[in-house]
Design an enzyme around this catalytic site. Sequence first.
Site, PDB file in Angstrom:
ATOM      1  N   CYS A  77       0.838  -1.205   0.000  1.00  0.00           N
ATOM      2  CA  CYS A  77       0.000   0.000   0.000  1.00  0.00           C
ATOM      3  C   CYS A  77       0.877   1.261   0.000  1.00  0.00           C
ATOM      4  CB  CYS A  77      -0.991  -0.039   1.159  1.00  0.00           C
ATOM      5  SG  CYS A  77      -2.328   1.183   1.001  1.00  0.00           S
ATOM      6  N   HIS A 175      -3.865  -4.826  -0.209  1.00  0.00           N
ATOM      7  CA  HIS A 175      -3.478  -5.400   1.079  1.00  0.00           C
ATOM      8  C   HIS A 175      -3.567  -6.921   0.998  1.00  0.00           C
ATOM      9  CE1 HIS A 175      -3.220  -1.738   3.571  1.00  0.00           C
ATOM     10  NE2 HIS A 175      -4.123  -1.267   2.733  1.00  0.00           N
ATOM     11  N   GLU A 177      -2.727  -9.058   3.114  1.00  0.00           N
ATOM     12  CA  GLU A 177      -3.142  -9.610   4.406  1.00  0.00           C
ATOM     13  C   GLU A 177      -4.653  -9.534   4.614  1.00  0.00           C
ATOM     14  OE1 GLU A 177      -2.739  -5.222   5.256  1.00  0.00           O
ATOM     15  OE2 GLU A 177      -1.752  -6.689   3.946  1.00  0.00           O
TER      16      GLU A 177
END
Length: 197
Positions: A77, A175, A177
Amino acid sequence: MNIVIIDYGAGNIQSIKFALKRLGYDAILSDDPEIIKAADRVIFPGVGEAGSAMKMLKDKRLHELIPKLQQPVLGICLGMQLMCNYSEEGKTEGLGIFDTEVKKFNKDLKVPQIGWNTIKNLQTSLFQDVSENEYVYLVHSFYVAECEHEIAQTNYGVDYSCALHKENFYGVQFHPEKSSKAGEKILENFLKLELRS
């Protein structure tokens, strides 16, 4: 494997750490240059505003360290955006790893772009076993202009680079994750990268 997440005050570090844990890996959170240099893999996260994040890096002298790292590095990001030459956000000079600029989305678009979007034109082993037009999770108001380092693309009013690669440096705008199975696979691929993939 020795994985270090750079902890400089502008990253969603815990969610990345938990995502790695789900894959069976433990990560160290650190801003210590010696610990970062000794890592097998380095993750450079970023959440917030470019100018203040760069100031935090400079305060810890990490802006000098990161471009010199030799092991695989993954910017996430804002981390990826800071690896570029320049960002329109706060008129911020970046780390200059990727030869491109970060621009603000057109005022006619709803910003930030929040939510799921598709990635396409996937290149390098970072995206091994990830399907074209897979959905990933994004939250951002600025985008990386298309450039020679692009290894994945997304469209939000304009086609833009949502993943970059140069030598041992990788970056993703989304992202991983928070991107379900596709994101986990991308993180796993990063951990398994050969240096010259």
